[in-house]
Design a protein around this motif. Sequence first.
Motif, PDB file in Angstrom:
ATOM      1  N   ALA A  56       5.221  -7.040  10.644  1.00 19.63           N
ATOM      2  CA  ALA A  56       6.238  -7.885  11.272  1.00 19.63           C
ATOM      3  C   ALA A  56       6.129  -9.323  10.781  1.00 19.63           C
ATOM      4  CB  ALA A  56       6.092  -7.817  12.789  1.00 19.63           C
ATOM      5  N   SER A  57       4.905  -9.829  10.618  1.00 22.56           N
ATOM      6  CA  SER A  57       4.751 -11.205  10.151  1.00 22.56           C
ATOM      7  C   SER A  57       5.160 -11.364   8.689  1.00 22.56           C
ATOM      8  CB  SER A  57       3.302 -11.650  10.335  1.00 22.56           C
ATOM      9  OG  SER A  57       2.431 -10.837   9.558  1.00 22.56           O
ATOM     10  N   LEU A  58       5.028 -10.276   7.882  1.00 24.37           N
ATOM     11  CA  LEU A  58       5.418 -10.340   6.476  1.00 24.37           C
ATOM     12  C   LEU A  58       6.891 -10.004   6.256  1.00 24.37           C
ATOM     13  CD1 LEU A  58       2.304  -8.644   4.797  1.00 24.37           C
ATOM     14  CD2 LEU A  58       2.799 -11.083   4.981  1.00 24.37           C
ATOM     15  N   GLY A  59       7.561  -9.478   7.269  1.00 27.26           N
ATOM     16  CA  GLY A  59       8.985  -9.130   7.138  1.00 27.26           C
ATOM     17  C   GLY A  59       9.222  -7.858   6.367  1.00 27.26           C
ATOM     18  N   LEU A  60       8.313  -6.908   6.482  1.00 24.80           N
ATOM     19  CA  LEU A  60       8.477  -5.633   5.784  1.00 24.80           C
ATOM     20  C   LEU A  60       9.331  -4.685   6.619  1.00 24.80           C
ATOM     21  CD1 LEU A  60       4.820  -5.132   4.489  1.00 24.80           C
ATOM     22  CD2 LEU A  60       6.805  -5.848   3.157  1.00 24.80           C
ATOM     23  N   PRO A  61      10.235  -3.939   6.006  1.00 27.20           N
ATOM     24  CA  PRO A  61      11.069  -3.006   6.787  1.00 27.20           C
ATOM     25  C   PRO A  61      10.263  -1.837   7.343  1.00 27.20           C
ATOM     26  CG  PRO A  61      11.541  -2.809   4.435  1.00 27.20           C
ATOM     27  CD  PRO A  61      10.642  -3.977   4.601  1.00 27.20           C
ATOM     28  N   THR A  62       9.300  -1.344   6.585  1.00 26.23           N
ATOM     29  CA  THR A  62       8.432  -0.259   7.052  1.00 26.23           C
ATOM     30  C   THR A  62       6.994  -0.626   6.747  1.00 26.23           C
ATOM     31  OG1 THR A  62       8.662   0.922   4.949  1.00 26.23           O
ATOM     32  CG2 THR A  62      10.197   1.517   6.717  1.00 26.23           C
ATOM     33  N   ARG A  63       6.083   0.138   7.278  1.00 27.35           N
ATOM     34  CA  ARG A  63       4.665  -0.172   7.142  1.00 27.35           C
ATOM     35  C   ARG A  63       4.067   0.378   5.852  1.00 27.35           C
ATOM     36  NH1 ARG A  63       2.089   2.257  12.382  1.00 27.35           N
ATOM     37  NH2 ARG A  63       0.205   1.450  11.325  1.00 27.35           N
ATOM     38  N   LEU A  64       4.719   1.305   5.204  1.00 27.81           N
ATOM     39  CA  LEU A  64       4.184   1.938   4.006  1.00 27.81           C
ATOM     40  C   LEU A  64       4.515   1.081   2.786  1.00 27.81           C
ATOM     41  CD1 LEU A  64       2.612   4.555   3.357  1.00 27.81           C
ATOM     42  CD2 LEU A  64       4.787   5.566   2.675  1.00 27.81           C
ATOM     43  N   CYS A  65       3.476   0.654   2.062  1.00 23.27           N
ATOM     44  CA  CYS A  65       3.660  -0.219   0.902  1.00 23.27           C
ATOM     45  C   CYS A  65       2.661   0.164  -0.198  1.00 23.27           C
ATOM     46  CB  CYS A  65       3.458  -1.698   1.271  1.00 23.27           C
ATOM     47  SG  CYS A  65       4.672  -2.343   2.446  1.00 23.27           S
ATOM     48  N   VAL A  66       2.895  -0.435  -1.369  1.00 25.05           N
ATOM     49  CA  VAL A  66       2.024  -0.232  -2.525  1.00 25.05           C
ATOM     50  C   VAL A  66       1.452  -1.587  -2.929  1.00 25.05           C
ATOM     51  CG1 VAL A  66       1.881   0.561  -4.920  1.00 25.05           C
ATOM     52  CG2 VAL A  66       3.377   1.742  -3.292  1.00 25.05           C
ATOM     53  N   VAL A  67       0.161  -1.587  -3.214  1.00 23.96           N
ATOM     54  CA  VAL A  67      -0.501  -2.828  -3.631  1.00 23.96           C
ATOM     55  C   VAL A  67      -0.175  -3.080  -5.105  1.00 23.96           C
ATOM     56  CG1 VAL A  67      -2.700  -4.015  -3.908  1.00 23.96           C
ATOM     57  CG2 VAL A  67      -2.349  -2.491  -1.960  1.00 23.96           C
ATOM     58  N   ALA A  68       0.516  -4.178  -5.379  1.00 20.16           N
ATOM     59  CA  ALA A  68       0.864  -4.537  -6.753  1.00 20.16           C
ATOM     60  C   ALA A  68      -0.184  -5.444  -7.396  1.00 20.16           C
ATOM     61  CB  ALA A  68       2.233  -5.216  -6.797  1.00 20.16           C
ATOM     62  N   LYS A  69      -0.882  -6.221  -6.588  1.00 22.74           N
ATOM     63  CA  LYS A  69      -1.887  -7.139  -7.113  1.00 22.74           C
ATOM     64  C   LYS A  69      -2.903  -7.422  -6.027  1.00 22.74           C
ATOM     65  CE  LYS A  69      -2.438 -11.720  -9.225  1.00 22.74           C
ATOM     66  NZ  LYS A  69      -1.730 -12.961  -9.623  1.00 22.74           N
ATOM     67  N   ALA A  70      -4.190  -7.428  -6.406  1.00 20.00           N
ATOM     68  CA  ALA A  70      -5.269  -7.707  -5.460  1.00 20.00           C
ATOM     69  C   ALA A  70      -6.090  -8.870  -6.007  1.00 20.00           C
ATOM     70  CB  ALA A  70      -6.149  -6.482  -5.258  1.00 20.00           C
ATOM     71  N   GLY A  71      -5.973 -10.026  -5.379  1.00 11.88           N
ATOM     72  CA  GLY A  71      -6.710 -11.221  -5.791  1.00 11.88           C
ATOM     73  C   GLY A  71      -7.043 -12.050  -4.574  1.00 11.88           C
ATOM     74  N   ARG A  72      -6.823 -13.361  -4.660  1.00 12.26           N
ATOM     75  CA  ARG A  72      -7.013 -14.198  -3.479  1.00 12.26           C
ATOM     76  C   ARG A  72      -6.016 -13.849  -2.401  1.00 12.26           C
ATOM     77  NH1 ARG A  72      -7.610 -20.427  -4.814  1.00 12.26           N
ATOM     78  NH2 ARG A  72      -8.098 -20.342  -2.581  1.00 12.26           N
ATOM     79  N   THR A  73      -4.863 -13.363  -2.797  1.00 15.67           N
ATOM     80  CA  THR A  73      -3.863 -12.825  -1.884  1.00 15.67           C
ATOM     81  C   THR A  73      -3.489 -11.425  -2.351  1.00 15.67           C
ATOM     82  OG1 THR A  73      -2.063 -13.793  -3.192  1.00 15.67           O
ATOM     83  CG2 THR A  73      -2.937 -15.116  -1.359  1.00 15.67           C
ATOM     84  N   ILE A  74      -2.998 -10.611  -1.442  1.00 19.25           N
ATOM     85  CA  ILE A  74      -2.615  -9.243  -1.753  1.00 19.25           C
ATOM     86  C   ILE A  74      -1.091  -9.188  -1.847  1.00 19.25           C
ATOM     87  CG2 ILE A  74      -2.656  -6.860  -0.951  1.00 19.25           C
ATOM     88  CD1 ILE A  74      -5.261  -7.452   0.453  1.00 19.25           C
ATOM     89  N   GLN A  75      -0.603  -8.725  -2.965  1.00 18.62           N
ATOM     90  CA  GLN A  75       0.835  -8.615  -3.194  1.00 18.62           C
ATOM     91  C   GLN A  75       1.261  -7.176  -2.883  1.00 18.62           C
ATOM     92  OE1 GLN A  75       2.071  -9.832  -7.073  1.00 18.62           O
ATOM     93  NE2 GLN A  75       4.221  -9.440  -6.719  1.00 18.62           N
ATOM     94  N   LEU A  76       2.136  -7.030  -1.885  1.00 18.11           N
ATOM     95  CA  LEU A  76       2.606  -5.720  -1.432  1.00 18.11           C
ATOM     96  C   LEU A  76       4.045  -5.531  -1.861  1.00 18.11           C
ATOM     97  CD1 LEU A  76       1.130  -5.781   2.200  1.00 18.11           C
ATOM     98  CD2 LEU A  76       0.144  -4.698   0.173  1.00 18.11           C
ATOM     99  N   VAL A  77       4.364  -4.317  -2.299  1.00 17.10           N
ATOM    100  CA  VAL A  77       5.721  -3.967  -2.732  1.00 17.10           C
ATOM    101  C   VAL A  77       6.199  -2.795  -1.880  1.00 17.10           C
ATOM    102  CG1 VAL A  77       7.162  -3.203  -4.655  1.00 17.10           C
ATOM    103  CG2 VAL A  77       5.275  -4.777  -5.079  1.00 17.10           C
ATOM    104  N   HIS A  78       7.384  -2.964  -1.286  1.00 20.74           N
ATOM    105  CA  HIS A  78       7.958  -1.869  -0.486  1.00 20.74           C
ATOM    106  C   HIS A  78       8.587  -0.853  -1.444  1.00 20.74           C
ATOM    107  CE1 HIS A  78      10.471   0.177   2.526  1.00 20.74           C
ATOM    108  NE2 HIS A  78       9.504  -0.203   3.355  1.00 20.74           N
TER     109      HIS A  78
END
Length: 357
Positions: A293-315
């Motif tokens: 909800a805080s990230l504004g994702l439509p659903t909870r299922l995502c794929v990690v596109a990048k893992a570093g200081r921040t995690i980049q999630l792709v719906h």
Amino acid sequence: RKLTGRLPSPPPSAHRRPPPQMAPGAMQGERAMSKIPCCTCGALVEPNSRGQCVDCIRAEIDLTANIPQSVAIDRCSVCGAFFRNPQWAHMELESPQLLALCLKKTRGLNGYIAEGDESHRLKLIDAGFVWTEPHSKRLKVKVTVRADVVGGIALQQQCVVEYVLRGGQCRECERAAAKQSWSACVQLRQKGVAQARVLHLLEQLILANGAARDAVEIKPVKGGIDFFFGTRQHAERLVQFVSQYAMTRTKRSQQLVTHNEKAGTANVRHTWAVEVAPLCKDDLVLVPRATAASLGLPTRLCVVAKAGRTIQLVHPSTASVALCSADQYWRHPFGAAMSRRAARPFEVLDCELDDAA
């Protein structure tokens, strides 16, 4: 007709007599009369307070009398470090740093030399190493000093100073011999993953940038690596380096080893437990409801596109991208529901446009 008057007087220069011609050796005789014989060897010299020539003055005055011929230098017999008060430093043999240390240990190079009631200032002109056997525990340096003596005569002399390398142990080697070699430890861990790819990447970055060059010992353990350091500052430097490239959570603890009440000192061991987020690229994750909800994702299922200081999630359905910060992740941490090992490749043969879309 009778002529009257006086004849014109000759010019004044006509009454002057020409100066007498001097013999060729007369001038040289006058110059020779201004010199005196040296009281030691009899050579003609300019008058000075000592009444001696330069060679005799050089033979009588020893500029290197106050320079010691042998000096002791402390060197660690284990790691080869030289003691440069108040710390130990690693130096190569016949290096400029070692030459500066040797000259600093030698007294009398820039002092004064007494000559009767007068004293003259010594100046160091040149210094250089003389080759010695590497295993002889001896170093030799040829120094050149200069001083202005009687009548502004500049004397320059050379001497060889021998440096004896005394064996010993530095503080780090003493701790290693007493099995108290480390005072700070960094425990790097990535748990809950089948293949710790982020941890392997961090290991390569640490080696490439020399972040663990001051480590006393590096020990691989299950789920991570332990780094042992002799000082707390070196451990803190590694913790800051790891936090620049990965999402980490750090916990610090202390353990009292020894305590001296009279001196008011204590030997404390510091430990940093650095936990790396258990997420890797191409992992399938189920984001918690509050985080989604805080990230504004439509659903909870995502794929990690990048893992570093921040995690980049792709719906996967909308291809929307969201960045999860370290505070958001560690407030509601989550792991990978499926890793890249469980993925199966598919080939798309045809694509149809959805009319509803």
